[in-house]
Design an enzyme around this catalytic site. Structure first.
Site, PDB file in Angstrom:
ATOM      1  N   SER A 189       0.823  -1.208   0.000  1.00 34.41           N
ATOM      2  CA  SER A 189       0.000   0.000   0.000  1.00 34.41           C
ATOM      3  C   SER A 189       0.852   1.252   0.000  1.00 34.41           C
ATOM      4  CB  SER A 189      -0.909   0.021   1.239  1.00 34.41           C
ATOM      5  OG  SER A 189      -1.603   1.251   1.336  1.00 34.41           O
ATOM      6  N   TYR A 232      -3.050  -0.835   9.686  1.00 29.65           N
ATOM      7  CA  TYR A 232      -3.018  -1.135   8.254  1.00 29.65           C
ATOM      8  C   TYR A 232      -1.702  -0.658   7.650  1.00 29.65           C
ATOM      9  CZ  TYR A 232      -4.325  -1.157   3.321  1.00 29.65           C
ATOM     10  OH  TYR A 232      -4.357  -1.381   1.966  1.00 29.65           O
TER      11      TYR A 232
END
Length: 253
Positions: free
Chosen positions: A146, A159
């Protein structure tokens, strides 16, 4: 020519479904993995170009599931040449407003799914590759990380942290698995328009996300899938160890 075989985790929707479709279009036989929504995964499977595809289920965040997922894919496809670690979970947990109980639960679930799951799948894949008659050379592992691993995720720190760890794992394994002829890479997408992300594009939010990229649009799952498909190919060996930004220049590093 023998068709290569790929396992795509989290392949029942969004980015994973697009990756499965792109790999199948490139001639791979694809195992589409899902945690529990077999109907959605079966719909993706049935729409794939080509033949010989397979459906695999299992919770990657559960200890012991990785072996069953790899064995099921290898049994149905004959082998696994490409592993795409796409399955992941996201949770918002601002530290100032999240209870300690929720904070602990979120961290443990995200670490289990986003980091330990891929790590376990990789171990079992390498074990499979070392034992198969043709050996491991030419295999590919692509991890879906990400942009948040680089720029930070203030409202979703677990995350961001787990994706940063996945990027680090990519580099470490690229070095350790290189002598076996296995190339390991990752992609770091920015915001991608998926069914699950639509709820985050209400009102002015859509235009704000659009403005993140100088290209003036929001990424589609196919944008990420194209990069993953190339990294999965035999031509991309020399990119081993790389984390490829797929964010439309919305974040530079």
């Amino acid at each position: 020519m023998t068709r290569r075989c790929a396992l795509v985790t989290g392949g029942s929707r969004g980015i994973g479904a697009a990756i499965a479709t792109e790999l199948a279009a490139d001639g791979h036989r694809v195992a589409v993995h899902c945690r529990a929504d077999s109907a959605a995964a079966k719909a993706v499977l049935d729409a794939l170009p080509g033949t010989g595809h397979a459906l695999v289920t299992g919770d990657v965040g559960t200890p012991g599931a990785a072996r069953e997922i790899i064995e099921s894919a290898a049994r149905q496809l004959g082998t696994v040449d490409v592993l795409v670690n796409n399955a992941g979970v996201y949770a918002e947990q601002p530290v100032a407003t999240t209870s300690y109980e929720d904070w602990q639960a979120d961290w443990r679930r995200l670490v289990d799914v986003n980091l330990l799951g891929p790590a376990d799948l990789i171990w079992h894949l390498v074990d499979h590759l070392r034992q198969r008659p043709q050996g491991p050379r030419g295999a590919r592992i692509v991890n879906v990380g990400s942009r948040g691993a680089h720029r930070g995720e203030p409202d979703a720190p677990a995350y961001g942290a787990t994706k940063a760890a996945l990027h680090a794992l990519t580099g470490s394994l690229a070095q350790s698995l290189g002598p076996l002829g296995i190339a390991v890479t990752a992609v770091a997408p920015g915001f991608v328009r998926t069914d699950l992300a639509e709820s985050m594009l209400v009102g002015d939010a859509e235009e704000q996300v659009r403005r993140q990229s100088p290209l003036g649009r929001i990424a589609a799952p196919s944008d990420v899938a194209a990069a993953v498909a190339w990294l999965s190919s035999e031509r991309a060996e020399w990119c081993s160890g790389a984390v490829i930004d797929v964010n439309g220049a919305s974040h530079l590093r």
